[in-house]
Structures are given as structure tokens and as C-alpha cells.
Design a protein around this motif. Structure first.
Motif, PDB file in Angstrom:
ATOM      1  N   SER A 146       0.836  -1.213   0.000  1.00  0.00           N
ATOM      2  CA  SER A 146       0.000   0.000   0.000  1.00  0.00           C
ATOM      3  C   SER A 146       0.866   1.256   0.000  1.00  0.00           C
ATOM      4  O   SER A 146       0.529   2.254  -0.645  1.00  0.00           O
ATOM      5  CB  SER A 146      -0.929   0.000   1.217  1.00  0.00           C
ATOM      6  N   LEU A 147       2.003   1.213   0.718  1.00  0.00           N
ATOM      7  CA  LEU A 147       2.899   2.376   0.735  1.00  0.00           C
ATOM      8  C   LEU A 147       3.494   2.623  -0.654  1.00  0.00           C
ATOM      9  O   LEU A 147       3.639   3.780  -1.081  1.00  0.00           O
ATOM     10  CB  LEU A 147       4.015   2.149   1.760  1.00  0.00           C
ATOM     11  N   TYR A 150       0.817   4.229  -2.715  1.00  0.00           N
ATOM     12  CA  TYR A 150       0.522   5.590  -2.245  1.00  0.00           C
ATOM     13  C   TYR A 150       1.613   6.572  -2.664  1.00  0.00           C
ATOM     14  O   TYR A 150       1.348   7.739  -2.935  1.00  0.00           O
ATOM     15  CB  TYR A 150       0.381   5.577  -0.717  1.00  0.00           C
ATOM     16  N   PHE A 207      -4.210   3.782  -5.828  1.00  0.00           N
ATOM     17  CA  PHE A 207      -3.706   4.894  -5.019  1.00  0.00           C
ATOM     18  C   PHE A 207      -4.620   5.144  -3.817  1.00  0.00           C
ATOM     19  O   PHE A 207      -4.156   5.239  -2.670  1.00  0.00           O
ATOM     20  CB  PHE A 207      -3.611   6.155  -5.883  1.00  0.00           C
ATOM     21  N   TYR A 208      -5.925   5.244  -4.061  1.00  0.00           N
ATOM     22  CA  TYR A 208      -6.843   5.588  -2.972  1.00  0.00           C
ATOM     23  C   TYR A 208      -7.062   4.423  -2.011  1.00  0.00           C
ATOM     24  O   TYR A 208      -7.318   4.641  -0.821  1.00  0.00           O
ATOM     25  CB  TYR A 208      -8.174   6.086  -3.543  1.00  0.00           C
ATOM     26  N   ALA A 210      -4.800   2.502  -0.923  1.00  0.00           N
ATOM     27  CA  ALA A 210      -3.682   2.536   0.023  1.00  0.00           C
ATOM     28  C   ALA A 210      -4.021   3.413   1.223  1.00  0.00           C
ATOM     29  O   ALA A 210      -3.692   3.080   2.371  1.00  0.00           O
ATOM     30  CB  ALA A 210      -2.431   3.058  -0.688  1.00  0.00           C
ATOM     31  N   VAL A 211      -4.712   4.529   0.972  1.00  0.00           N
ATOM     32  CA  VAL A 211      -5.097   5.427   2.065  1.00  0.00           C
ATOM     33  C   VAL A 211      -6.112   4.740   2.975  1.00  0.00           C
ATOM     34  O   VAL A 211      -5.999   4.796   4.215  1.00  0.00           O
ATOM     35  CB  VAL A 211      -5.688   6.727   1.498  1.00  0.00           C
ATOM     36  N   ARG A 214      -4.504   1.973   5.304  1.00  0.00           N
ATOM     37  CA  ARG A 214      -3.751   2.485   6.446  1.00  0.00           C
ATOM     38  C   ARG A 214      -4.684   3.080   7.500  1.00  0.00           C
ATOM     39  O   ARG A 214      -4.495   2.894   8.704  1.00  0.00           O
ATOM     40  CB  ARG A 214      -2.728   3.524   5.976  1.00  0.00           C
ATOM     41  N   GLN A 262     -12.396  12.530  -0.186  1.00  0.00           N
ATOM     42  CA  GLN A 262     -11.595  12.112  -1.329  1.00  0.00           C
ATOM     43  C   GLN A 262     -12.411  11.948  -2.607  1.00  0.00           C
ATOM     44  O   GLN A 262     -11.835  11.748  -3.683  1.00  0.00           O
ATOM     45  CB  GLN A 262     -10.874  10.807  -1.010  1.00  0.00           C
TER      46      GLN A 262
END
Length: 330
Positions: A146-147, A150, A207-208, A210-211, A214, A262
Motif C-alpha cells: 500500500s505504501l 501511495y 492509489f486511494y 492505500a489510504v 492504512r 476524497q
């Protein structure tokens, strides 16, 4: 209780719809002033595209599009037209703005809606999985991947997916929304559109998600320390039930809050993705309108995307009530 909750939901919806109407009107005014504060003469751009640039022709263009009137008069005329759903005419396409937007809007809704659902559901599921054994193999693997997504720019992820799945493996089409060299109907057309949508949807969703991963993991770990969780275990509830019913429900509020915020970023990100994949949505249409100084079309697109973001936030507020009925101060 049910009647009282329905009345509360109706009251919340009425208040939110009124606020949305006020915000839409404010957005119309601000967008109009910002567009007209930009340097450059749109009449010159129109004259350049038509191949004529003499003063008489430019004066005709200014009179035709109302550009020769004082700015407050132009604003008043524009607001009156917007209230009747008349967003003007695109000088580049020579078509009503509303028709052009409605023609391209379904592609953007399909792209952003699919990416939003995939990112949110996938992010929550993986975040829950990572939180069950903090520091374990699955947790480290999920957080590392995920990092990476991101930290990687959207357009770079899109280009990598095109290179790997479109050119190297040749599994998926890389450009457009459907095949143009064959005529397809029914289920074959639907499958063709889905195959074309996989890469752009993945680009946005990775991308989203990953946010959400976390945030869900952190929120789950915080809620897991609350006394009511220990009480649930003491009463003999299984780990799965405590995780998915007791902890997740209380951990979802910050995730829903972020998802609502978002939604606007997602529509903004679709401009890049639609450009990379030649996806025929309003993101690529906005880019083309900006290059051509097509002010009426740009204002129409800004208004349309603003309304979409406000609707996303309305759905977020409704989800608040569904997840936690104690939340009333919307």
C-alpha cells in the motif's frame, strides 16, 4: 423509534439539500469570476481557431457570446441561464454545453464510481486483515504494497499498467472505452467495455485504496483496545464476530469521513487517468476545453463536477446515520 428515525433522516436530507443549493449558487459565481480573471482574450482564441483574426470578426464574436458587456452583466446573464439549465454553447464544438457534458459524463461516472467502490471496499477489507495480526507477515506485506502505491504518482502507475498488461502480456486493451474496429452488441459490448475499463479503474483505485488500508488498520487497532471489545470476548463472541461486527462498525466513521472528502480528489485524478488511457470522459474534455479557452464548456464541467462532489458528500452523511445513528449534527 423507526418513525422518529425516518423523520430525523428526512430533516437531515432537507437541510443538506438546502445547503447544497446555496453552495452550488456560490460555486457558479466563484467559477465565473475565476475563469474571467484568467489572462487572455477568448475572442482571440476563437478567431485563431477559425483562421480569421481581423478586428471586425473579433467584435462580432464578442457581441455573439456577450463578451462586450460589463462583467457584472455577464455574470447576471450567466446565473439566469444556469437557473434554467442553459449552460451556453461550446464555441469549439458548436454544440450546447449540457449536451456535450451529458454525452461524456457516463464514462466518467463509470470510471470514478468503479474506482471508488473498489478502493473503499478493498481498502477496508485489507485494512481489517492487516489489523488482526499487527507486525505479522500479512500486515507487513499489505502495508508495504500500500505504501508503494501511495507513493507512486497516478500517471506513472497508469503507464506501468499499460506497459505490463497491455504491451508485454497483451492481456488487456490500453486506450479508449471500446473497440472501434469491430461492431459489438449486447453482452459482447458490455464485456468489451469492462476489459477497456480494468486498467484505468485499477490506476485510480490502487492509489486511494492505500489510504483506506492504512486508516482502517489504525482505526481498528485503536477501537480494539476499548472495554466493550473485551466484554464481547468475555461473553464468548468469536474473533470474527467481534472484528467484523463490534470493532469494524465503530472504526468506520473516520474512513467514511475521508471517503467523502476524497470523492472530489477522485474526480480530479480522473483528468490524468482519462488523458493517459484516452478515456472519453469529462476529465479529458476539461483538458481539451482549457487548451481551446472554451469558457462556457469549462464552466459547465466545473459546475457538473462540483454537483457530483456535493452528492458524494450527501451520501457520506447518510452513511454516517446508517453506521452510527447517534450522529445527528450534520
Amino acid at each position: 423509534m423507526s418513525g422518529g428515525r425516518n423523520r430525523s433522516l428526512g430533516h437531515v436530507l432537507a437541510r443538506r439539500l438546502f445547503k447544497m443549493a446555496v453552495m452550488v449558487l456560490a460555486i457558479v459565481v466563484v467559477n465565473f469570476l475565476l475563469i474571467h480573471a484568467a489572462p487572455g482574450d477568448p475572442a482571440s482564441a476563437m478567431a485563431g481557431q477559425s483562421g480569421q483574426a481581423d478586428e471586425q470578426f473579433m467584435a462580432q464574436l464578442r457581441a455573439q457570446f456577450g463578451l462586450d458587456k460589463p462583467l457584472p452583466v455577464q455574470l447576471w446573464i450567466y446565473v439566469k441561464h444556469v437557473l434554467t439549465l442553459d449552460l451556453g454553447v461550446s464555441h469549439r464544438l458548436q454544440r450546447p454545453v449540457l449536451d456535450v457534458i451529458f454525452e461524456r459524463l457516463p464514462a466518467t461516472i463509470m470510471l470514478t464510481g468503479s474506482a471508488f467502490a473498489l478502493a473503499l471496499l478493498g481498502g477496508i477489507a485489507l485494512g481489517v486483515r492487516a489489523s488482526r495480526r499487527p507486525g505479522g507477515l500479512a500486515d507487513n506485506l499489505i502495508m508495504t504494497v500500500s505504501l508503494i502505491f501511495y507513493a507512486t504518482p497516478l500517471f506513472w502507475v497508469g503507464i506501468l499498467l499499460v506497459l505490463v498488461f497491455g504491451m508485454w502480456l497483451d492481456w488487456l486493451p490500453t486506450f479508449g472505452m471500446m473497440s472501434v474496429d469491430v461492431e459489438l452488441h449486447g453482452i459482447d459490448l458490455a464485456i468489451d467495455i469492462v476489459r477497456h475499463a480494468i486498467l484505468p479503474v485499477l490506476t485510480l483505485a490502487l492509489f486511494y485504496s492505500a489510504v483506506y488500508i492504512r486508516l482502517t488498520r489504525a482505526s481498528m487497532m485503536e477501537v480494539a483496545t476499548q472495554p466493550f471489545v473485551r466484554t464481547a470476548f468475555a461473553k464468548g463472541a468469536s474473533e470474527s464476530r467481534v472484528t467484523w461486527v463490534h470493532i469494524l462498525r465503530n472504526a468506520l466513521l473516520p474512513v467514511i469521513t475521508l471517503a467523502g472528502i476524497q470523492a472530489g480528489h477522485l474526480i480530479g485524478g480522473s483528468v490524468l487517468v482519462e488523458t493517459v488511457f484516452a478515456w472519453p470522459g469529462i476529465g479529458s474534455l476539461a483538458f481539451e476545453a482549457l487548451l481551446a479557452r472554451d469558457y462556457d464548456l469549462l464552466l459547465g464541467i466545473f459546475l457538473c463536477t462540483s454537483v457530483l462532489v456535493l452528492l458524494f458528500n450527501l451520501v457520506t452523511d447518510i452513511l454516517y446515520l446508517a453506521v452510527d445513528p447517534r450522529v445527528q449534527a450534520l
